[in-house]
Design a protein around this motif. Sequence first.
Motif, mmCIF file in Angstrom:
data_model
loop_
_atom_site.group_PDB
_atom_site.id
_atom_site.type_symbol
_atom_site.label_atom_id
_atom_site.label_comp_id
_atom_site.label_asym_id
_atom_site.label_seq_id
_atom_site.Cartn_x
_atom_site.Cartn_y
_atom_site.Cartn_z
ATOM 1 N N THR A 268 0.868 -1.176 0.000
ATOM 2 C CA THR A 268 0.000 0.000 0.000
ATOM 3 C C THR A 268 0.902 1.222 0.000
ATOM 4 N N LEU A 269 0.622 2.158 -0.907
ATOM 5 C CA LEU A 269 1.497 3.318 -1.055
ATOM 6 C C LEU A 269 0.707 4.611 -0.955
ATOM 7 N N LEU A 270 1.347 5.597 -0.331
ATOM 8 C CA LEU A 270 0.771 6.941 -0.286
ATOM 9 C C LEU A 270 1.606 7.844 -1.192
ATOM 10 N N VAL A 271 0.914 8.560 -2.080
ATOM 11 C CA VAL A 271 1.562 9.433 -3.052
ATOM 12 C C VAL A 271 1.115 10.864 -2.762
ATOM 13 N N ASP A 272 2.055 11.794 -2.707
ATOM 14 C CA ASP A 272 1.691 13.178 -2.375
ATOM 15 C C ASP A 272 1.161 13.911 -3.617
ATOM 16 N N PRO A 273 0.658 15.143 -3.456
ATOM 17 C CA PRO A 273 0.024 15.836 -4.592
ATOM 18 C C PRO A 273 0.983 16.103 -5.759
ATOM 19 N N ASN A 274 2.292 16.003 -5.509
ATOM 20 C CA ASN A 274 3.259 16.181 -6.601
ATOM 21 C C ASN A 274 3.609 14.870 -7.287
ATOM 22 N N GLY A 275 2.944 13.794 -6.895
ATOM 23 C CA GLY A 275 3.194 12.513 -7.535
ATOM 24 C C GLY A 275 4.363 11.745 -6.942
ATOM 25 N N LYS A 276 4.799 12.147 -5.744
ATOM 26 C CA LYS A 276 5.926 11.466 -5.102
ATOM 27 C C LYS A 276 5.424 10.433 -4.098
ATOM 28 N N ILE A 277 6.014 9.226 -4.149
ATOM 29 C CA ILE A 277 5.659 8.178 -3.183
ATOM 30 C C ILE A 277 6.259 8.567 -1.836
ATOM 31 N N ILE A 278 5.408 8.754 -0.813
ATOM 32 C CA ILE A 278 5.955 9.212 0.474
ATOM 33 C C ILE A 278 5.837 8.172 1.588
ATOM 34 N N TRP A 279 5.092 7.101 1.366
ATOM 35 C CA TRP A 279 5.001 6.079 2.426
ATOM 36 C C TRP A 279 4.579 4.780 1.791
ATOM 37 N N ARG A 280 5.104 3.692 2.299
ATOM 38 C CA ARG A 280 4.756 2.377 1.763
ATOM 39 C C ARG A 280 4.732 1.375 2.895
ATOM 40 N N VAL A 281 3.711 0.524 2.907
ATOM 41 C CA VAL A 281 3.645 -0.552 3.888
ATOM 42 C C VAL A 281 3.363 -1.846 3.137
ATOM 43 N N ASP A 282 4.135 -2.871 3.440
ATOM 44 C CA ASP A 282 3.898 -4.176 2.842
ATOM 45 C C ASP A 282 2.971 -4.995 3.734
ATOM 46 N N GLY A 283 2.178 -5.866 3.127
ATOM 47 C CA GLY A 283 1.263 -6.709 3.891
ATOM 48 C C GLY A 283 -0.013 -5.965 4.240
ATOM 49 N N THR A 284 -0.843 -6.582 5.107
ATOM 50 C CA THR A 284 -2.121 -5.957 5.466
ATOM 51 C C THR A 284 -2.142 -5.529 6.927
ATOM 52 N N GLN A 285 -1.013 -5.721 7.617
ATOM 53 C CA GLN A 285 -0.992 -5.394 9.049
ATOM 54 C C GLN A 285 -0.688 -3.921 9.262
ATOM 55 N N TRP A 286 -1.572 -3.071 8.759
ATOM 56 C CA TRP A 286 -1.377 -1.640 9.008
ATOM 57 C C TRP A 286 -2.681 -1.016 9.459
ATOM 58 N N LYS A 287 -2.532 0.072 10.195
ATOM 59 C CA LYS A 287 -3.695 0.787 10.716
ATOM 60 C C LYS A 287 -3.984 1.972 9.795
ATOM 61 N N PRO A 288 -5.261 2.240 9.536
ATOM 62 C CA PRO A 288 -5.611 3.383 8.678
ATOM 63 C C PRO A 288 -4.928 4.679 9.126
ATOM 64 N N GLU A 289 -4.786 4.868 10.461
ATOM 65 C CA GLU A 289 -4.179 6.109 10.974
ATOM 66 C C GLU A 289 -2.761 6.294 10.448
ATOM 67 N N GLU A 290 -2.073 5.173 10.212
ATOM 68 C CA GLU A 290 -0.693 5.235 9.751
ATOM 69 C C GLU A 290 -0.601 6.041 8.450
ATOM 70 N N PHE A 291 -1.623 5.895 7.606
ATOM 71 C CA PHE A 291 -1.633 6.656 6.354
ATOM 72 C C PHE A 291 -2.314 8.011 6.532
ATOM 73 N N VAL A 292 -3.438 8.012 7.244
ATOM 74 C CA VAL A 292 -4.192 9.274 7.392
ATOM 75 C C VAL A 292 -3.320 10.326 8.071
ATOM 76 N N SER A 293 -2.488 9.911 9.049
ATOM 77 C CA SER A 293 -1.646 10.876 9.771
ATOM 78 C C SER A 293 -0.599 11.501 8.858
ATOM 79 N N ARG A 294 -0.284 10.831 7.750
ATOM 80 C CA ARG A 294 0.726 11.356 6.829
ATOM 81 C C ARG A 294 0.128 12.177 5.682
ATOM 82 N N MET A 295 -1.185 12.292 5.677
ATOM 83 C CA MET A 295 -1.842 13.061 4.597
ATOM 84 C C MET A 295 -1.937 14.523 4.976
ATOM 85 N N LYS A 296 -1.862 15.369 3.943
ATOM 86 C CA LYS A 296 -2.062 16.810 4.175
ATOM 87 C C LYS A 296 -3.560 17.064 4.375
ATOM 88 N N LYS A 297 -3.864 17.863 5.383
ATOM 89 C CA LYS A 297 -5.274 18.149 5.692
ATOM 90 C C LYS A 297 -5.676 19.523 5.145
#
Length: 298
Positions: A268-297
């Motif tokens: 699962t990858l998070l990509v910022d508004p400039n198209g840059k990959i900023i976070w990646r987690v392998d597998g399914t053992q991740w919490k939604p907050e892990e990605f939401v906390s890294r998003m710009k609000k």
Amino acid sequence: MQALPFRPAALLAALLLAALPGCRRATPAAAPAPAEKHYPLTGEVVQVDATRKILRVRHEAVADYMPAMTMEFSVSAADAAAAQAGQRIRAQLYPDDPRGPRLEKIWPLDPVAEAAVAAAMDALRQDTAMRGRQTYREVGESLPDFALYDQEGQVVSAARFRGKQILLNFIYTRCPIVTMCPAATANMMAVQRQALAAGVTNLQLLSITLDPEYDTPAVLKAYAQARGIDPANFAFLTGPEREIRDLFAQFGIDAEFKNGLLSHNLATLLVDPNGKIIWRVDGTQWKPEEFVSRMKKG
Ligand SMILES: [Cu+2]
């Protein structure tokens, strides 16, 4: 479907996951069916009977089988639900079904869309070849360009999401292992809800299929609808197998069919508004907050 390179590590991982206590046992998702005669068919849907799961299609001549005519075909519930009168389609015709001629693997037939997807596929192929051993895109690198079909059969290119934050993963609809794709989709849905609640206004969720042979736009649409997924900013993507496989290489996905079961890893990858990959987690053992906390609000 062409044979995928044998990847012992991925197969082992899938087998181990399948054997974990509490998980449903993996069952063959696509036992090789006895060869049923089929022919490529193109035509226009003239009438849809979703209740009877029948499409009336004005089709072109089917090479070595029949001339052009308008006739009825039985289709899956997903295909019947997604079909629209006036739509041009390509499909596989199975004429020997005792219930009457049947269509499978229905794809939109649109030369403009196909040209756009083919051009993106060629560019991605070239990029994948040029990157060689550095094919795999690390965190800090940019999202590759691609163009695929969404669950409505519309072409979606990565460039369209510039200015948006993207959460991207890979799944396939027939995945029988509850701790794998079904868990991944549930997690994506949780991110969609939590991001909205947290004030993230420009999020796009993308799930790319691992199984484009089976996962047509209509199959993906049925998958999303069955889960009550809000399609406003959550798209499911599919397209030519060659392009999907290049995306596997670029995103470090191992996927291969063995005895009808797709063994695969997940990312699962998070990509910022400039198209840059900023976070990646392998597998399914991740919490939604892990990605939401890294998003710009906001
Ligand atoms: Cu899976």
